[in-house]
Design a protein around this motif. Structure first.
Motif, mmCIF file in Angstrom:
data_model
loop_
_atom_site.group_PDB
_atom_site.id
_atom_site.type_symbol
_atom_site.label_atom_id
_atom_site.label_comp_id
_atom_site.label_asym_id
_atom_site.label_seq_id
_atom_site.Cartn_x
_atom_site.Cartn_y
_atom_site.Cartn_z
ATOM 1 N N GLY A 129 2.541 -1.222 -2.089
ATOM 2 C CA GLY A 129 1.952 -0.568 -0.923
ATOM 3 C C GLY A 129 1.147 0.639 -1.371
ATOM 4 O O GLY A 129 1.568 1.366 -2.270
ATOM 5 N N PHE B 83 0.641 3.479 -0.142
ATOM 6 C CA PHE B 83 1.316 4.776 -0.013
ATOM 7 C C PHE B 83 2.328 4.996 -1.140
ATOM 8 O O PHE B 83 2.787 6.124 -1.340
ATOM 9 C CB PHE B 83 2.029 4.892 1.340
ATOM 10 C CG PHE B 83 1.101 4.983 2.524
ATOM 11 C CD1 PHE B 83 -0.094 5.689 2.445
ATOM 12 C CD2 PHE B 83 1.432 4.391 3.741
ATOM 13 C CE1 PHE B 83 -0.947 5.781 3.541
ATOM 14 C CE2 PHE B 83 0.596 4.481 4.843
ATOM 15 C CZ PHE B 83 -0.606 5.176 4.743
ATOM 16 N N ALA B 84 2.705 3.925 -1.834
ATOM 17 C CA ALA B 84 3.630 4.047 -2.968
ATOM 18 C C ALA B 84 2.860 4.204 -4.278
ATOM 19 O O ALA B 84 3.438 4.099 -5.364
ATOM 20 C CB ALA B 84 4.552 2.834 -3.029
ATOM 21 N N ASN C 282 12.856 11.423 -8.812
ATOM 22 C CA ASN C 282 12.680 10.259 -9.672
ATOM 23 C C ASN C 282 11.212 9.805 -9.582
ATOM 24 O O ASN C 282 10.437 10.365 -8.812
ATOM 25 C CB ASN C 282 13.651 9.134 -9.292
ATOM 26 C CG ASN C 282 13.264 8.460 -7.981
ATOM 27 O OD1 ASN C 282 12.099 8.478 -7.577
ATOM 28 N ND2 ASN C 282 14.223 7.865 -7.309
ATOM 29 N N GLY D 104 10.368 6.634 -8.827
ATOM 30 C CA GLY D 104 10.328 5.395 -8.055
ATOM 31 C C GLY D 104 10.162 4.169 -8.933
ATOM 32 O O GLY D 104 10.794 4.058 -9.984
ATOM 33 N N TRP D 105 9.313 3.247 -8.494
ATOM 34 C CA TRP D 105 9.138 1.997 -9.240
ATOM 35 C C TRP D 105 8.531 2.246 -10.626
ATOM 36 O O TRP D 105 8.671 1.414 -11.521
ATOM 37 C CB TRP D 105 8.286 0.993 -8.443
ATOM 38 C CG TRP D 105 6.905 1.475 -8.091
ATOM 39 C CD1 TRP D 105 6.524 2.065 -6.919
ATOM 40 C CD2 TRP D 105 5.725 1.398 -8.894
ATOM 41 N NE1 TRP D 105 5.193 2.378 -6.952
ATOM 42 C CE2 TRP D 105 4.664 1.973 -8.148
ATOM 43 C CE3 TRP D 105 5.446 0.908 -10.171
ATOM 44 C CZ2 TRP D 105 3.366 2.073 -8.634
ATOM 45 C CZ3 TRP D 105 4.145 1.007 -10.663
ATOM 46 C CH2 TRP D 105 3.131 1.584 -9.890
ATOM 47 N N LEU E 287 3.468 0.797 3.115
ATOM 48 C CA LEU E 287 4.706 1.530 2.809
ATOM 49 C C LEU E 287 5.600 0.814 1.797
ATOM 50 O O LEU E 287 6.567 1.398 1.302
ATOM 51 C CB LEU E 287 5.512 1.755 4.095
ATOM 52 C CG LEU E 287 4.993 2.813 5.067
ATOM 53 C CD1 LEU E 287 5.813 2.797 6.351
ATOM 54 C CD2 LEU E 287 5.061 4.193 4.420
ATOM 55 N N ILE E 288 5.253 -0.440 1.487
ATOM 56 C CA ILE E 288 6.123 -1.215 0.596
ATOM 57 C C ILE E 288 6.295 -0.500 -0.753
ATOM 58 O O ILE E 288 5.321 -0.016 -1.326
ATOM 59 C CB ILE E 288 5.552 -2.650 0.393
ATOM 60 C CG1 ILE E 288 5.704 -3.442 1.694
ATOM 61 C CG2 ILE E 288 6.255 -3.374 -0.754
ATOM 62 C CD1 ILE E 288 5.004 -4.797 1.680
ATOM 63 N N ASP E 289 7.525 -0.402 -1.219
ATOM 64 C CA ASP E 289 7.900 0.246 -2.492
ATOM 65 C C ASP E 289 8.000 1.766 -2.407
ATOM 66 O O ASP E 289 8.470 2.403 -3.346
ATOM 67 C CB ASP E 289 6.941 -0.115 -3.644
ATOM 68 C CG ASP E 289 6.942 -1.597 -3.955
ATOM 69 O OD1 ASP E 289 8.042 -2.163 -4.054
ATOM 70 O OD2 ASP E 289 5.861 -2.189 -4.090
ATOM 71 N N LEU E 290 7.547 2.351 -1.281
ATOM 72 C CA LEU E 290 7.647 3.812 -1.188
ATOM 73 C C LEU E 290 9.104 4.263 -1.237
ATOM 74 O O LEU E 290 9.411 5.339 -1.759
ATOM 75 C CB LEU E 290 6.976 4.321 0.094
ATOM 76 C CG LEU E 290 6.915 5.856 0.217
ATOM 77 C CD1 LEU E 290 6.053 6.449 -0.890
ATOM 78 C CD2 LEU E 290 6.389 6.298 1.576
ATOM 79 N N THR F 271 11.363 3.502 -3.085
ATOM 80 C CA THR F 271 11.931 3.659 -4.440
ATOM 81 C C THR F 271 11.810 5.101 -4.932
ATOM 82 O O THR F 271 12.394 5.445 -5.957
ATOM 83 C CB THR F 271 11.235 2.724 -5.456
ATOM 84 O OG1 THR F 271 9.840 3.060 -5.531
ATOM 85 C CG2 THR F 271 11.364 1.257 -5.048
ATOM 86 N N PHE F 272 11.036 5.930 -4.227
ATOM 87 C CA PHE F 272 10.851 7.326 -4.642
ATOM 88 C C PHE F 272 11.831 8.246 -3.901
ATOM 89 O O PHE F 272 12.122 8.022 -2.722
ATOM 90 C CB PHE F 272 9.419 7.785 -4.367
ATOM 91 C CG PHE F 272 8.398 7.103 -5.237
ATOM 92 C CD1 PHE F 272 8.057 7.626 -6.470
ATOM 93 C CD2 PHE F 272 7.806 5.920 -4.827
ATOM 94 C CE1 PHE F 272 7.127 6.990 -7.282
ATOM 95 C CE2 PHE F 272 6.875 5.269 -5.629
ATOM 96 C CZ PHE F 272 6.532 5.806 -6.863
ATOM 97 N N SER F 273 12.303 9.267 -4.583
ATOM 98 C CA SER F 273 13.210 10.226 -3.945
ATOM 99 C C SER F 273 12.428 11.297 -3.185
ATOM 100 O O SER F 273 12.925 11.874 -2.222
ATOM 101 C CB SER F 273 14.099 10.899 -5.000
ATOM 102 O OG SER F 273 13.314 11.608 -5.948
ATOM 103 N N HIS F 274 11.206 11.576 -3.633
ATOM 104 C CA HIS F 274 10.392 12.631 -3.023
ATOM 105 C C HIS F 274 8.986 12.098 -2.753
ATOM 106 O O HIS F 274 8.474 11.287 -3.528
ATOM 107 C CB HIS F 274 10.288 13.849 -3.946
ATOM 108 C CG HIS F 274 11.575 14.583 -4.131
ATOM 109 N ND1 HIS F 274 12.651 14.027 -4.783
ATOM 110 C CD2 HIS F 274 11.974 15.824 -3.734
ATOM 111 C CE1 HIS F 274 13.658 14.903 -4.797
ATOM 112 N NE2 HIS F 274 13.270 16.003 -4.170
ATOM 113 N N PRO G 178 3.386 9.103 -3.346
ATOM 114 C CA PRO G 178 4.639 9.297 -4.075
ATOM 115 C C PRO G 178 4.590 10.588 -4.883
ATOM 116 O O PRO G 178 3.523 10.976 -5.375
ATOM 117 C CB PRO G 178 4.702 8.085 -5.006
ATOM 118 C CG PRO G 178 3.287 7.657 -5.178
ATOM 119 C CD PRO G 178 2.586 7.991 -3.900
#
Lengths: 229, 229
Positions: A80, A82-83, A138, A140-141, B45-48, B50-53, B126
């Protein structure tokens, strides 16, 4: 909301495919943000030089339109938008933290940036470590990927050719491109030749390189094709 | 460049004077970013998660116009607006890193934010520690200030009044306001009463507090004035 540029970035990188994927003090590009005259920006800059790092808020002026999912340069699957930090966002705003070198009137010299020449600048903010440095965050991916960069070497023969300014620039570009990963990827023009030998195309140049292992490649030849566009 | 909101922030803080000066996981506000329907933002938004911040890029929708120099809440002199995070910028864009709690469809729950209810959101990115956490950065002119927060206590009498929801909210707001510094400042409605006793006004409420020392104050009384606007 209408954003009006407060100035523009001036640097040596004009081609979006040459920009480093993330700003990086070591491999990033230096340049100057020139703020516009006649808006009291001289006053707005007062005290900014006390900071070692600043945020630059800018427009991805070479990105056209947005995509809900994008293929990141170091991933193998779409994510995505946004990621990711991809430029193809609903609002094409970029944020980058850079080192502040010098302020001279309306000119701000910065280092370690991923900005392209001509990038419109919309805002400058101080980098405030206790608000911006999230030590426990972290990635993330991205944590799942190998962050180690590939070392890019050139053969001794080639080092003699680096006196040529254009060749030196192309080799530097290739290093930047292969550092993330030397394997074929939709965003890189890489062709498998045979065995562990691959060809990378940059403009009209063709570079032959050998993958020693995943963390080391060696560029062995560079040639120019007929088309001189 | 025209920015179109991708959604809005929904939280409990509507008054800009109540917002914490910097986002802070401990004292910050929780809330939900609700993205607009019908634009494939579900995919974006997919995979977002996975992030903490994450970074939230938003508009200072309550800031009118810009000023080249501003008086920061914890400073005693004006600074160039680019050397501050003040909302009164040429382009009123804010960036804040917040903790990502949860994503449910188009709703993103975040914690530790300084956003006001109704804030237009322009982008979500992210937080990538190796690009964003600059461990060697200084805090510029802020390094010259005392970062210690003032401890704000209330008398035992007052703790009984905290059952009243409105009073509890006002006390919490006062704590937030005095934490930076309990001394009179152009951005706070503080009056010197006598000796070490001061009065802080929040809406129609008047709070009497005593400065024990620069790092400790105690709120001793809260009253409501006639005007009930």
């Amino acid at each position: 909301m209408l954003l009006i540029p407060i100035g523009y970035f001036h640097g040596s990188t004009t081609d979006k495919h040459r920009a480093p994927r993330q700003p990086n003090p070591e491999h990033g590009i230096d340049g100057i943000i020139k703020l516009d005259k006649g808006y009291d920006f001289e006053q707005a800059l007062i005290d900014l030089e006390t900071f070692s790092h600043i945020w630059v808020i800018y427009g991805f002026h070479k990105a056209n339109g947005w995509k809900p999912m994008v293929l990141p340069p170091r991933g193998e699957k779409k994510r995505g938008v946004f990621a990711t930090r991809s430029p193809y966002r609903p609002n094409s705003i970029g944020i980058s933290v850079v080192k502040l070198s010098n302020i001279n009137g309306l000119n701000i010299t910065i280092t370690g940036t991923d900005l392209l020449d001509g990038t419109p600048i919309f805002d400058i903010k101080p980098y405030i470590p206790y608000a911006d440095a999230q030590y426990e965050a972290n990635a993330g991916w991205l944590d799942g990927l190998n962050h180690e960069e590939t070392e890019v070497l050139v053969t001794e023969d080639l080092t003699h050719m680096l006196d040529d300014e254009e060749i030196a620039r192309i080799i530097k570009h290739a290093e930047q491109s292969l550092r993330d990963s030397p394997l074929p990827h939709p965003y890189r023009r890489i062709k498998h030749i045979e065995g562990n030998v691959y060809e990378l195309s940059i403009k009209e140049w063709r570079l032959l390189y050998r993958i020693i292992n995943e963390r080391k490649v060696i560029i062995e030849a560079i040639t120019q094709t007929g088309s001189m566009k």
